[in-house]
Design a protein around this motif. Structure first.
Motif, PDB file in Angstrom:
ATOM      1  N   PHE A   1       0.832  -1.206   0.000  1.00 39.41           N
ATOM      2  CA  PHE A   1       0.000   0.000   0.000  1.00 39.41           C
ATOM      3  C   PHE A   1       0.865   1.253   0.000  1.00 39.41           C
ATOM      4  O   PHE A   1       0.607   2.192  -0.770  1.00 39.41           O
ATOM      5  N   MET A   2       1.871   1.315   0.851  1.00 38.07           N
ATOM      6  CA  MET A   2       2.724   2.504   0.937  1.00 38.07           C
ATOM      7  C   MET A   2       3.489   2.722  -0.370  1.00 38.07           C
ATOM      8  O   MET A   2       3.649   3.856  -0.820  1.00 38.07           O
ATOM      9  N   LYS A   3       3.945   1.650  -1.001  1.00 38.54           N
ATOM     10  CA  LYS A   3       4.654   1.773  -2.275  1.00 38.54           C
ATOM     11  C   LYS A   3       3.720   2.351  -3.346  1.00 38.54           C
ATOM     12  O   LYS A   3       4.084   3.277  -4.065  1.00 38.54           O
ATOM     13  N   THR A   4       2.497   1.819  -3.422  1.00 36.92           N
ATOM     14  CA  THR A   4       1.525   2.306  -4.394  1.00 36.92           C
ATOM     15  C   THR A   4       1.143   3.748  -4.110  1.00 36.92           C
ATOM     16  O   THR A   4       1.105   4.585  -5.018  1.00 36.92           O
TER      17      THR A   4
ATOM     18  N   ILE B   1       1.829   7.165  -6.487  1.00 37.39           N
ATOM     19  CA  ILE B   1       0.774   8.090  -6.908  1.00 37.39           C
ATOM     20  C   ILE B   1       1.125   9.513  -6.489  1.00 37.39           C
ATOM     21  O   ILE B   1       0.970  10.459  -7.265  1.00 37.39           O
ATOM     22  N   LYS B   2       1.615   9.682  -5.250  1.00 45.43           N
ATOM     23  CA  LYS B   2       2.004  11.008  -4.781  1.00 45.43           C
ATOM     24  C   LYS B   2       3.151  11.576  -5.619  1.00 45.43           C
ATOM     25  O   LYS B   2       3.160  12.763  -5.952  1.00 45.43           O
ATOM     26  N   GLN B   3       4.112  10.736  -5.975  1.00 45.94           N
ATOM     27  CA  GLN B   3       5.255  11.191  -6.758  1.00 45.94           C
ATOM     28  C   GLN B   3       4.818  11.637  -8.153  1.00 45.94           C
ATOM     29  O   GLN B   3       5.268  12.665  -8.651  1.00 45.94           O
ATOM     30  N   LYS B   4       3.907  10.892  -8.785  1.00 44.94           N
ATOM     31  CA  LYS B   4       3.408  11.277 -10.101  1.00 44.94           C
ATOM     32  C   LYS B   4       2.633  12.585 -10.022  1.00 44.94           C
ATOM     33  O   LYS B   4       2.765  13.455 -10.888  1.00 44.94           O
TER      34      LYS B   4
END
Length: 134
Positions: free
Chosen positions: A73-76, A80-83
């Motif tokens: 979950f944290m990776k996903t 998303i936050k980085q994009k």
């Protein structure tokens, strides 16, 4: 015995609360709020299922599985936050445009000069035309 001590002993060896628990709880709260207006039995069952799932995760003794779920979950979520941050940064950059190379799909940062230009990709040395609008 103190009540808090009993709770601590009960929770000893259990996974506990993590970020995914907070997200599931918040999502179920939002769905419960929406269900006030919609009044759907299916939505209410979904809210109950999410709450039960969240608490089953908290009470679980399988650390490895719960950590793997939270890590996924944290990776996903971080991707998303980085994009989102990259898109915001590119929109704020008014002196450059961003184009993808048609050959290697690398993102190129080009100066914002209106007109038709020919550019060369530094990775694959492919030459292609770029049309920059105002």
């Amino acid at each position: 015995m103190n009540f808090l001590y009993r709770i601590q002993r009960f929770m000893s060896g259990r996974y506990g609360i993590d970020t995914l628990f907070y997200v599931i709880a918040a999502f179920s709260a939002v769905l419960a709020f929406l269900n006030i207006f919609v009044r759907s039995a299916v939505l209410q069952i979904l809210v109950y299922a999410l709450i039960i799932f969240a608490f089953v995760r908290v009470m679980s003794r399988n650390y490895a599985a719960r950590q793997a779920e939270n890590r996924w979950f944290m990776k996903t979520f971080n991707n998303i936050k980085q994009k989102r941050d990259t898109i915001r940064q590119r929109k704020a950059d008014i002196t450059h445009i961003y184009k993808k190379c048609p050959n290697c799909r690398a993102t190129l940062r080009l100066p914002h000069r209106p007109g038709k230009h020919t550019t060369v990709c530094p990775k694959c040395n492919t030459s292609f035309k770029v049309n920059v609008r105002k």
